[in-house]
Design an enzyme around this catalytic site. Structure first.
Site, mmCIF file in Angstrom:
data_model
loop_
_atom_site.group_PDB
_atom_site.id
_atom_site.type_symbol
_atom_site.label_atom_id
_atom_site.label_comp_id
_atom_site.label_asym_id
_atom_site.label_seq_id
_atom_site.Cartn_x
_atom_site.Cartn_y
_atom_site.Cartn_z
ATOM 1 N N GLU A 159 -47.252 15.384 28.386
ATOM 2 C CA GLU A 159 -45.932 15.480 27.761
ATOM 3 C C GLU A 159 -45.030 16.459 28.508
ATOM 4 O O GLU A 159 -43.822 16.223 28.625
ATOM 5 C CB GLU A 159 -46.068 15.892 26.289
ATOM 6 N N GLU A 206 -39.124 7.238 19.596
ATOM 7 C CA GLU A 206 -39.542 6.267 20.597
ATOM 8 C C GLU A 206 -40.455 5.246 19.934
ATOM 9 O O GLU A 206 -41.365 5.618 19.206
ATOM 10 C CB GLU A 206 -40.295 6.945 21.747
#
Length: 856
Positions: A299, A122
């Site tokens: 997360e 990412e």
């Protein structure tokens, strides 16, 4: 300056091709890793357009369509794309590439850090591993086979569930992973290495047993237990609050030292910066324990808000990040003091996000254009994005908000969607019109509310008039009136009034009338910081004292104190000889004598930071602002010396505990120490705490106090601290940071020397942030020194980082590009260094975008 071509949200188009399955075989090697990528591809609609794949920093070995190997004349290859024309409606595409993980210092794609292979995809790192449609709206089912030396890399990890493993010749082995959930390539992950493993399990509400595995560097197993406990708390909380259950058979976390971000939510295999995993009673502070728990939760929560439903394009980044930050903040509030947690969140918004809104990189939480996507992992997207979600929660109420979340997943599970899709689900589930509210997604800048009031004793009515103002931002964007929720509490000195509630500001100017008000009240506005706005209301000292004592909302009591402090700091900036009233000390004496918990008291006693004040002042003179804060702090210390001493001594203990009360006691004790460090006897007091500390919170508070006050003991305690903790990477990061914050005229010489310290490496993002970042962001006195030495030091380090790791460089340039907040003399000095940076050869896109915005 180098030219660049931005991408625009308005230009979004559905991809011409879709990729349904990806079968990767990755043969790991330090300099010649071979990646074979077998994809099932089909056209979207009927067309004859070519397939253009993203790819960079790798060597193309071969291309096959079905069983036919293409020659170089059958495709076009350049530095960033591979284009193939004349393709059938459906086909198997096989691409083989070779990459060099050791040379990848940017830490994007596949790289090798020490003895560990790791990925970070990412936002756009997958294109460094193989040629692909590297965009989040291309979702495929992945199967990954990893091959490596069995002795050096006994653990071979990837997304999903393990489906096969075995030995090969020459001491090689393989493991194959299959992820049954379609995902974008940015969620792909691979880790290979030799670790210590902490194992556990979690039984979901439906009775499924999920295996939990946490991988850490050898010797760190005992420091990983808090992270595992935090993970299990997160999983339970998400089930209880949002009815969201984990979906794979295994959940893995790997801690690595070299990582550009805090952590990454790759499906089933989270890769974490070690600082957000490792914590034990000796080496971690109370803040470290809190942050590990919060980031683990963040997360994990992404599994649904980010993975199962993801972004259609990167302009929608706040769709997953703003929502997930809101969720992790709610989790932390439930695990700890909700008020103190909220105060910490608000401080970040006011000190840093407001500055971002006022700077050259001002952008909405859904940007309209992007050059380098890494530059938009910002406080605006994350923290302001979270505040936008929080406002929606405030407007709708908890039940309707959760109904909206439920509808969002029912509609979009397994899809890549937009912020509009999320708002539509919230609107439909609650039957609430959020069309005006949606401007929060597209409008940049910090709104300002001007508030006036009027009390009529004859009719016993009280009126509040609120006017919205939307200052121009760097992007020259047209502004609209927003839907702003404003929590109001009306307070009287006798505390005999209980009126207020939620006001909805939607127009340029609106007036609300409260009846049966028999004494003129003081309005506590924006209770719990109900909107990320600046507030202009003419409070006097007496008003603020009333709020500090009588407001029923603890946040309002804290906020009143901050307003009181800020008002005097602003006056002291212009008049350092200002005589300060005893009311300030009296108000804080009431705080110390109150029955509030000590964690909250500690927050009430802390003055607004340099950054918070800079965001509230036009044309800041840094030296004058530092001096003003110091004068107020010394005045408080002198007036309350005996109370600070008594409180400090009462909180000293030989016992160590981690419960909420103990954490609050340490927080208050160290705030008292911070004040007492300004007075006679400080050196002995600080040295004594350092020598007797039985925990990192107290030890670090001592050396930080010595640094910020340039105490005689500073050098000795720093030498001893380094002797105790040398070799402990995370603790030594703290040591480097304290050096950078030293309040001494020779600090630039000190930190320049530390660049050659045996334990410093500019290649390590944590270490670069610890030394270079701590100086630029937190040593306001000497970073903004009139001789420009601080600016020159940062320029020199940014030139190195531009070539090594552009992402880190781009984050560390922030204090320089926000030069317009400062007076003309400092602006010119900062611009000199920015102009020099803009002339660098091979300037990275990351820095180029920010420099262009700042200097135009």
């Amino acid at each position: 300056m180098t030219e660049f071509s931005p991408r625009y949200l308005k230009d979004y188009q559905v991809p011409d091709y879709k990729i349904t399955t990806v079968n990767l075989t990755i043969e790991l090697d330090d300099t010649k890793t071979v990646v074979t990528n077998v994809m099932e591809v089909s056209k979207v609609g009927v067309h004859q357009r070519a397939l253009t794949l993203d790819g960079e920093h790798m060597q193309l070995m071969s291309v096959m369509v079905n069983k036919d190997k293409l020659t170089a004349s059958q495709y076009q290859l350049n530095e960033s794309t591979l284009t193939i024309a004349d393709l059938p409606e459906q086909f198997t595409l096989t691409i083989t590439t070779q990459i060099n993980p050791v040379a990848n210092t940017a830490l994007e794609g596949l790289y090798k850090s020490a003895d560990v292979y790791c990925t970070q995809c990412e936002a756009e790192g997958f294109r460094r591993i193989t040629y692909f449609l590297d965009r989040p709206d291309v979702m495929a089912v992945y199967t990954t086979k990893i091959i490596a030396d069995k002795t050096s890399f006994p653990f071979l990890l990837a997304n999903g569930n393990k489906v096969e493993q075995g030995d090969l010749s020459n001491n090689m082995h393989f493991v194959t992973w299959h992820d049954p959930f379609p995902k974008p390539c940015y969620l792909f992950a691979l880790v290979a290495g030799d670790f210590d493993l902490l194992e556990d399990s979690f039984t979901t509400k439906s009775g499924r047993v999920v295996k939990l595995e946490l991988f850490v560097d050898k010797g760190n197993l005992s420091r990983s237990e808090h992270a595992m406990v935090s993970l299990k708390k997160s999983m339970l909380w998400d089930e209880q609050q949002f009815n969201l259950e984990y979906d794979l058979d295994i959940y893995m976390i790997v801690a690595v030292d070299f990582f550009n971000m805090g952590a990454m939510e790759n499906k089933g295999l989270n890769v974490f910066n070690s600082k957000f995993v490792l914590a034990d009673d000796l080496s971690a502070t109370d803040d470290d324990f809190f942050n590990v728990e919060a980031v683990i939760a963040h997360e994990y929560f992404h599994n649904w808000t980010g993975n199962r439903v993801t972004c259609r394009d990167w302009f929608q980044l706040s769709l997953k990040e703003g929502l997930t930050v809101f969720r992790d903040q709610q989790f932390s509030a439930d695990m700890h003091s909700s008020t103190v947690t909220r105060i910490k969140n608000v401080k970040i918004v006011r000190a840093q996000q407001f500055a971002e809104d006022a700077g050259p990189m001002a952008h909405p939480i859904r940007p309209e254009k992007v050059m380098e996507m890494n530059n938009f992992y910002t406080l605006t997207v994350y923290e302001k994005g979270s505040e936008v979600i929080r406002m929606m929660h405030t407007i709708l109420g908890d039940d309707a908000f959760k109904a909206g979340i439920k509808l969002y997943f029912e509609r979009h599970d397994g899809q890549a969607v937009t912020c509009d899709d999320f708002v539509a689900a919230m609107s439909d589930a609650s039957n609430t019109d959020l069309s005006q509210f949606k401007y929060w997604y597209s409008q940049s800048g910090t709104p300002e509310l001007s508030v006036s009031d009027e009390y009529d004793a004859k009719s016993n009515t009280y009126q509040l008039t609120i006017e919205q103002n939307h200052p121009e931002t760097h992007d020259k964007q047209e502004k609209h009136n927003l839907h702003i929720p404003i929590n109001v509490e009306l307070i009287t000195s006798d505390n005999n009034l209980n009126q207020g509630g939620l006001l909805h500001s939607k127009q340029k100017t609106q007036t609300w009338t409260f009846e049966n008000v028999f004494t003129k009240p003081v309005p506590a506005l924006l209770g719990n910081f109900s909107a990320p706005v600046k507030l202009n209301y003419q409070y006097n000292d007496q008003d603020l004292n009333v709020l500090m004592v009588n407001a029923s909302d603890e946040f309002n009591r804290w906020d009143a104190g901050q307003k009181l402090f800020a008002g005097y700091i602003k006056q002291l900036v212009n008049n350092a000889e200002l005589e300060l009233p005893m009311q300030i000390a009296e108000a804080l004496a009431q705080v110390l004598n109150s029955d509030a918990d000590n964690a909250f008291k500690a927050e009430q006693l802390v003055l607004p930071s340099f950054d918070e004040m800079a965001a509230a002042i036009d044309e800041v003179n840094p030296g004058a602002l530092v001096r003003a804060i110091s004068i107020l702090k010394r005045f408080i210390a002198e007036q309350l010396q005996s109370k600070f001493i008594a409180t400090y001594q009462s909180l000293c203990t030989n016992e160590f505990a981690k419960d909420g009360a103990a954490i609050g006691n340490r927080a208050l004790k160290n705030v008292c120490l911070d004040y007492l460090a300004l007075l006679d006897g400080a050196n002995e007091l600080v040295l004594n705490q350092f020598n007797q500390a039985n925990n990192m919170t107290d030890q670090l508070a001592a050396i930080k106090t010595a640094a910020l006050n340039d105490l005689i003991c500073f050098e000795d305690v720093m030498v001893e601290f380094a002797r105790q903790w040398q070799g402990n990477t995370l603790v030594m990061d703290k040591w480097f940071s304290i050096n950078a914050m030293h309040n001494n005229e020779n600090v630039v010489q000190r930190i320049t020397g530390l660049l050659t310290h045996p334990e410093f490496s500019i290649d390590n993002p944590n270490r670069a942030r610890a030394l270079i970042g701590a100086f630029a962001f937190y040593n306001s006195h000497y970073f903004h020194n009139k001789d420009a030495s601080g600016y020159k030091f940062l320029f020199e380090q940014l030139t190195k980082l531009n070539a090594i790791n552009p992402q880190v460089a781009s984050r560390l340039i922030t204090p320089l590009i926000q030069f317009k907040s400062f007076d003309n003399n400092h602006q010119q000095l900062m611009k000199v260094e920015l102009e020099k940076l803009s002339q660098l050869d091979n300037l990275s896109r990351d820095l180029l975008e920010k420099l262009t915005a700042a200097l135009q």
